[in-house]
Design an enzyme around this catalytic site. Sequence first.
Site: not given
Length: 719
Positions: A32-33, A250, A601, A219-220
Site C-alpha cells: 500500500k505504501t 490492523q 511483520r 494512509d492508515e
Amino acid sequence: MDLLASLNPPQRDAVIHPGGPLLILAGAGSGKTRVLAHRVAYLIQERGLAPQRILAVTFTNKAAHEMRERIDTLLGGRVARPMWIGTFHAICSRILRADGEAIGVPSAFVIYDEEDQRKVVRDALDELGFDERRYPPALMHSMIGRAKDEALDVARYAARATSFMEEAAARVWQVYQRVLRARGALDFDDLLLETLRLLDEHPDVLHRYQERFEHVLVDEYQDTNRAQYLFVHALAGRHRNATVVGDDDQSIYRWRGADVRNILEFERDYPDATVVTLAQNYRSTKTILAAAHAVIQHNPHRHPKQLWTSNADGVPVTIYEALDGADEARFVAAEIQKRTSAGARLRDIAVLYRTNAQSRLPEEECLKAGIPYQVVGSVRFYERQEIKDILAYLRLTVNPGDLVSLRRALATPRRGIGDVTLQRLAAQAEEAGYAMLEAMRRPQVLESLPRTAARAIEEFAAIIATLTDAAATLPASQVIAQALVTTGYQTMLQDEGTEEALGRIENLRELVTVAQEVEESTGEPGLAAFLQHLALVADVDTYRGDADCVTLMTLHSAKGLEFPVVFVTGLEEGLCPHIRALDEEGGLDEERRLCYVGFTRAKAELLLTHARTRSIFGSPSVAVSSRFLEEIPQALTTSVVARPAWAEGVGSLGRGSGPGAQRRPVQTFAVGARVRHTKFGDGQVVEVEGEGDGAIVTVRFSGAVKRLALCYAPLEVAE
DNA sequence: GTAATGTGTTTTTTT
DNA sequence: AACACATTAC
C-alpha cells in the site's frame, strides 16, 4: 520512468484512478505504501499536478520522510519538496503556525506533552478544590482526552454529561483549557481541534486550503479518530479527491479514539466512491500468512477477506515455551546468534512485545551475548529529564507565559528558589497585573523578597533575557548550544561527573545535532518551529532501519515495518491479550488485531514465545499461554519446550546453561540442505523423519552417514 | 531550601 | 523492580 510497469492490476487501478473519492482496502504486506507513492508520482508526472497541491497524511514522521523519498526516487530529483506530507499533528501544527492567530492561537504556541498536561490537570483540580483521591488526575485527564478525540467541546460535553464523574471532568476540562490558553499552550488533541475551529470559524481560511489541496491522501485510515475524520472531510470538501488507504484488521488505536467505522463506512460518506482491494501479499511466506489469518479470522465484524501470496511455504512458525522471562530472553538471544552466524544481518531481526516494560530482559541478554540492539520507544528522547529541562528554558523564551516551563527551569540547576519564593512572586505578579517574568524584573518586587532569593531571581531573569535575544536572531541549534552554557546546566552535569551525567551531556549535544538536521530538512530555522516539531516526534521515528543491530519494540511501534525474522514474545493471557484490554468492550478484538499486526511483520521466519511463569511488579506468577497461540493450527508450527533447570545435565550436553545449549530449539531442514555439525563437520541432509520436536534427520557427512535427533543434535544450517 | 529516606504505586498501547 | 511522591531530618 514507467510508473505502472511493476504493479499488479488492482494496484494499477488505484494508481491511475482519475479523481473522486477512492478507498483502498489494503491487507498487510500488499504494497500500500508503494501504491500511495506511485499514485502521487503519477498525479505529478502524468496528470501534471503541481506537488504543492497535494496533501498526504501519514501515521508517523518517519513514514512521511520515506514517502517523500520514494516519490523523489520515482520521479528523479527533489520533486516532492513543495508537497505537504506529514502526520495529522504535524500538518495541523503547520496550519496553526501560519493562520492560528485568527482564532487567538499565538504562532509560537508550545505543545504540552503528557507530563505537562498532567501537571495542568492537577493544577486545575487544585484550583477547583477537588481532592485528587476522589478525582484521580489520570482518570480526569483520560476522560478529557477521549472527549477531545470525538471532537467534542467543553460545552457539549458538559451538556451531555450523565454521571457524577463526567460532570466533574467537564469542570476540570474548563479550567484545564483556560490554563492552557493563558500559557499559549496546546495539547496534542488541541492541534486538531483548534485547526477544526479555525476552518469552521474562518471560511476564507477553509476555502484557501480546500482550493489549494486538489488531492488529499491518507494512509492508515483505519486508525483515524473523529477529529481527524472531520479534518480530512473538510479539506477534501472542495475537490472531493480523497484517497484513503487502510486495513480494518490492523486497527490498533481504538484506545486513542481511533474509530474503525471511518474506513468501514467510507462508502456511506461517499456513495460514488471507488473501492480497490489489494489482497496479494508480497511480504510473507505462506506459512506465516496462514498463521496470521488463523488468528485474525476469530474476530467478528471484520470485512471478510483472505490475503494470498505466491511466495514459498517457508519454514514452520516456531513456538517456544520458556520457563520464565529470563529463559525466554535467553532463547531469543541464542536464536539470534544462530541466525547471525548463519549469515543473517542483525537489522533483519526484530523482537516485539506488548508493553515497553518487557524490553528489559531481552536487552540484558543481548548485552551479555554481545548482540548490538536498539530499543525503539520506552523512554522517548525528548521526554528525558535533561532534554526537558533545557527545553523548558527555550520554551520560556518563545512563550513567556508558559508556567510549566518556568517552574521546571527555575528548579534545575538549583538556584535556591523554591515554592515559597515562587508563590510570593506569583502573588505579587497577580496583584500588579504583571506576567511572572515581568515581575522578576521589577525592583519593587525584588525588594520585597529575601536578599538571596532576590539575587537568584535576578540572575535567572538575566539568563532568560540573554536567551530571548539569542532566539530572536539565531537558528535553533545555536540557541540550544548557548543555553547549555548560559543556564549553567552543562557545568552542573560536568561537576557531577558520573557516567549518567556524561550520558546526559551526550544527549544534549545530540539535541543540537537534531536541531541542525531539522533546520536543514524543513527550512524553518526558528526556535518555535523546532520546538513544535520536537513535540511531535513519535517513538518509531527514532527507529534506524540502516543501523546494524537487532530492533526491540512494542507491537504498536512495529506497525508499517517488516523484518525477515520476527520474534513475538510474552504471548500469555493477561499480557497479550493484555488484562486491561479484556474488560473493555471490543478490547479482545483489538488485542487480536495487534497480534495479527505483529505476525504479519515477518517475511521469512516467525518465532513466538511465552513463559510458564512471569514476574509482575517484581513477584513471579503462573502464566497461561495466550489464546492466540491456541488459534494457530499445529500443522503450521514447531513447538519447543524449555527443560527445567533441575533436569539439566541429565544424560547429555552439559555445556553451559540456557535453552540454546541444553536443548536445541528445533529448526527444520529440508532434504538436500547443507548442514554443519560441531563434531562431524559439514554434511547434507538425505532424509527427514517426523517433524518438529521429535524429528530425526539422516545426514551424510564426509566420513559417515548418521541419524540424528534434531532436538539434541548440534546441527546448523551451513552458510 | 535541600538531601535523604520511606512509602506506595505502577503498566497497556502513543500523537 | 523501578519510580514518583511524600515525609523527615538537617
